[in-house]
Write a protein that holds these residues in place. Structure first.
Motif, short mmCIF file in Angstrom:
data_model
loop_
_atom_site.label_atom_id
_atom_site.label_comp_id
_atom_site.label_asym_id
_atom_site.label_seq_id
_atom_site.Cartn_x
_atom_site.Cartn_y
_atom_site.Cartn_z
N GLU A 194 -17.45 -23.59 24.69
CA GLU A 194 -16.27 -24.44 24.85
C GLU A 194 -15.04 -23.68 24.37
OE1 GLU A 194 -16.26 -27.38 26.19
OE2 GLU A 194 -18.43 -27.72 26.29
N ILE A 195 -14.01 -23.68 25.22
CA ILE A 195 -12.81 -22.93 24.86
C ILE A 195 -12.12 -23.53 23.63
CG2 ILE A 195 -10.45 -22.34 25.65
CD1 ILE A 195 -11.70 -21.69 28.37
N ASN A 196 -12.25 -24.84 23.44
CA ASN A 196 -11.60 -25.41 22.25
C ASN A 196 -12.32 -25.07 20.94
OD1 ASN A 196 -13.74 -27.17 22.47
ND2 ASN A 196 -12.50 -28.91 23.15
N GLU A 197 -13.48 -24.39 21.07
CA GLU A 197 -14.15 -23.88 19.86
C GLU A 197 -14.14 -22.36 19.83
OE1 GLU A 197 -18.03 -25.58 20.27
OE2 GLU A 197 -17.37 -27.53 19.54
N ALA A 198 -13.16 -21.76 20.52
CA ALA A 198 -13.14 -20.30 20.68
C ALA A 198 -13.24 -19.58 19.33
CB ALA A 198 -11.87 -19.87 21.41
N GLY A 199 -12.44 -20.04 18.36
CA GLY A 199 -12.39 -19.35 17.07
C GLY A 199 -13.76 -19.25 16.41
N VAL A 200 -14.47 -20.37 16.39
CA VAL A 200 -15.79 -20.39 15.75
C VAL A 200 -16.74 -19.44 16.47
CG1 VAL A 200 -17.78 -21.83 15.21
CG2 VAL A 200 -15.47 -22.74 14.95
N TRP A 201 -16.68 -19.44 17.81
CA TRP A 201 -17.59 -18.57 18.57
C TRP A 201 -17.27 -17.10 18.33
CZ3 TRP A 201 -22.06 -20.10 19.88
CH2 TRP A 201 -22.30 -21.41 20.30
N ILE A 202 -16.00 -16.77 18.27
CA ILE A 202 -15.65 -15.37 18.01
C ILE A 202 -16.10 -14.98 16.59
CG2 ILE A 202 -13.76 -13.69 17.85
CD1 ILE A 202 -12.26 -15.62 19.86
N TRP A 203 -15.89 -15.92 15.66
CA TRP A 203 -16.35 -15.66 14.28
C TRP A 203 -17.86 -15.39 14.28
CZ3 TRP A 203 -19.83 -17.15 10.67
CH2 TRP A 203 -19.58 -16.79 9.34
N ARG A 204 -18.60 -16.22 15.02
CA ARG A 204 -20.06 -16.03 15.08
C ARG A 204 -20.45 -14.70 15.70
NH1 ARG A 204 -22.26 -21.89 17.05
NH2 ARG A 204 -21.69 -23.02 15.16
N ALA A 205 -19.69 -14.30 16.73
CA ALA A 205 -19.99 -13.01 17.36
C ALA A 205 -19.72 -11.87 16.37
CB ALA A 205 -19.15 -12.82 18.63
N LEU A 206 -18.66 -11.98 15.60
CA LEU A 206 -18.35 -10.96 14.58
C LEU A 206 -19.44 -10.90 13.53
CD1 LEU A 206 -14.56 -11.81 14.08
CD2 LEU A 206 -15.49 -9.73 15.15
N HIS A 207 -19.88 -12.06 13.11
CA HIS A 207 -20.95 -12.14 12.12
C HIS A 207 -22.23 -11.52 12.69
CE1 HIS A 207 -23.39 -13.80 8.91
NE2 HIS A 207 -24.19 -14.30 9.83
N PHE A 208 -22.53 -11.86 13.94
CA PHE A 208 -23.73 -11.33 14.62
C PHE A 208 -23.68 -9.80 14.66
CE2 PHE A 208 -26.09 -9.94 18.34
CZ PHE A 208 -27.27 -10.68 18.27
N LEU A 209 -22.46 -9.27 14.83
CA LEU A 209 -22.29 -7.81 14.94
C LEU A 209 -22.13 -7.16 13.56
CD1 LEU A 209 -20.04 -7.68 18.14
CD2 LEU A 209 -22.39 -6.80 17.90
N GLY A 210 -22.44 -7.90 12.51
CA GLY A 210 -22.46 -7.31 11.16
C GLY A 210 -21.10 -7.03 10.57
N GLN A 211 -20.06 -7.66 11.12
CA GLN A 211 -18.70 -7.32 10.67
C GLN A 211 -18.30 -8.07 9.39
OE1 GLN A 211 -17.01 -4.73 12.44
NE2 GLN A 211 -19.14 -4.67 13.14
N GLU A 212 -19.14 -8.96 8.94
CA GLU A 212 -18.89 -9.71 7.71
C GLU A 212 -17.51 -10.37 7.66
OE1 GLU A 212 -19.89 -7.09 4.45
OE2 GLU A 212 -21.76 -6.51 5.43
N PRO A 213 -17.18 -11.20 8.64
CA PRO A 213 -15.91 -11.91 8.58
C PRO A 213 -15.93 -12.89 7.40
CG PRO A 213 -17.28 -12.83 10.32
CD PRO A 213 -17.99 -11.61 9.82
N PRO A 214 -14.80 -13.04 6.69
CA PRO A 214 -14.79 -13.97 5.56
C PRO A 214 -15.13 -15.39 6.03
CG PRO A 214 -12.68 -12.80 5.77
CD PRO A 214 -13.53 -12.34 6.89
N VAL A 215 -15.87 -16.11 5.22
CA VAL A 215 -16.35 -17.44 5.60
C VAL A 215 -15.19 -18.38 5.95
CG1 VAL A 215 -17.62 -19.48 4.81
CG2 VAL A 215 -18.45 -17.19 4.25
N GLU A 216 -14.12 -18.33 5.13
CA GLU A 216 -13.02 -19.28 5.35
C GLU A 216 -12.29 -19.00 6.66
OE1 GLU A 216 -13.51 -17.25 2.81
OE2 GLU A 216 -11.74 -15.97 2.66
N LEU A 217 -12.47 -17.77 7.21
CA LEU A 217 -11.83 -17.44 8.48
C LEU A 217 -12.40 -18.26 9.65
CD1 LEU A 217 -9.74 -15.32 9.62
CD2 LEU A 217 -11.72 -13.88 10.17
N ALA A 218 -13.64 -18.73 9.49
CA ALA A 218 -14.28 -19.50 10.57
C ALA A 218 -13.45 -20.72 10.93
CB ALA A 218 -15.69 -19.90 10.16
N ALA A 219 -12.69 -21.25 9.97
CA ALA A 219 -11.87 -22.43 10.24
C ALA A 219 -10.45 -22.04 10.64
CB ALA A 219 -11.83 -23.32 8.99
#
Ligand code: GLU
Ligand code: ZN
Length: 301
Positions: free
Chosen positions: A247-272
């Protein structure tokens, strides 16, 4: 070999078999960030070669989703369905070099033959001696003897004995359709791609592509094969395994998840955070060394 003095050009090359899902998003995010981190260009190519597998409207849906997720691509989108002339020209060049031969074997005849270590049927070379008259032929490239090796940015040294593990492979099917292996090589060359970042499900195809690059006298790009996301059953996420569209309205969360999946360790608070905030963090912190050196990872979501 890869010429590091050439300006970086990367690409994302989805097949429009369904909407963008988490598995394809990972490849999009990885290839995009790597291109931008290297101050390079990033192109999009729709691999709509196999019209029978295409889902109506999927190409448009993917492009709209990419836009909605905030990806910005350079140059015009390439469509493989409009590239037959270029594939024909490449096939003629292979023919001139006697690198290909017609094959009239049925699937059945081939599946009865030897299996590779990975359990796939290896073409036994039947039609090198001559074909059965009356059947429309496919065209196969002679798999060269010896090992094809390359150094993958993520997966390390990869080696494959094409003749033993794959055998002579199809570049044009009996129904006239060009094979992915040929099209991707012709298009990566046409788009002057220096760096291919894509899913590790394609790792076993890369030696075939390198052989074609050598035969066609094209440079070999650098490769980075990302782990692919699998479901609970260990299957690659795809339309066939009913991966959920994003869903495009959840783009941020999905990109955060992709970053996490790729081992990039995005800060947790960034997910929001907002999508632009997530992109700006990602663009400033991309690190290929952190990508897990695995061919597949179970999608945690
Ligand atoms: N079209 C292929 C796929 O969606 C990707 C091809 C590539 O990146 O080389 O799986
Ligand atoms: Zn044959």
């Amino acid at each position: 070999m890869h010429d590091s003095t050439k300006p970086y050009r990367g690409r994302f090359a989805p097949s429009p078999t369904g909407p963008l899902h988490f598995g394809s998003l990972v490849a999009a995010v990885g290839s995009y960030l790597d291109a931008r981190w290297n101050k390079g260009r990033w192109l999009v190519r729709i691999e709509d070669l196999d019209r029978a597998r295409e889902a109506p409207g999927a190409a448009d849906a993917i492009l709209r989703a990419l836009e909605g997720f905030g990806f910005e691509w350079d140059e015009e989108t390439m469509f493989q369905s409009r590239r037959n002339e270029a594939y024909h020209a490449a096939l003629s060049r292979l023919q001139d070099q006697k690198a290909i031969f017609p094959c009239t074997c049925t699937r059945r005849e081939i599946s009865d033959s030897t299996l590779s270590p990975a359990g796939e049927a290896v073409y036994p070379g039947t039609c090198r001696m001559g074909i059965s008259p009356g059947r429309p032929p496919a065209m196969r490239v002679c798999a060269s003897e010896g090992v094809i090796a390359f150094d993958d940015v993520v997966q390390g040294r990869i080696e494959q004995n094409l003749a033993r593990e794959v055998g002579d492979f199809v570049v044009r099917r009996a129904d006239g359709q060009f094979a992915y292996q040929l099209a991707v090589v012709v298009d990566d060359f046409e788009q002057d791609i220096t760096d291919v970042v894509r899913g590790a499900d394609l790792l076993a195809s890369t030696p075939r592509q390198i052989l074609l690059q050598r035969l066609l006298d094209h440079p070999t790009p650098r490769y980075a094969h990302l782990p692919v996301a699998t479901n609970r059953n260990g299957e690659k996420l795809s339309k066939q395994t009913l991966a959920a569209p994003l869903e495009i309205n959840e783009a941020g969360v999905w990109i955060w998840r992709a970053l996490h999946f790729l081992g990039q360790e995005p800060p947790v608070e960034l997910a929001a955070g907002s999508t632009p905030d997530i992109w700006s963090w990602a663009l400033g912190n991309w690190c290929t060394a952190r990508i897990p050196r695995q061919r597949s990872i179970r999608d945690p979501s």
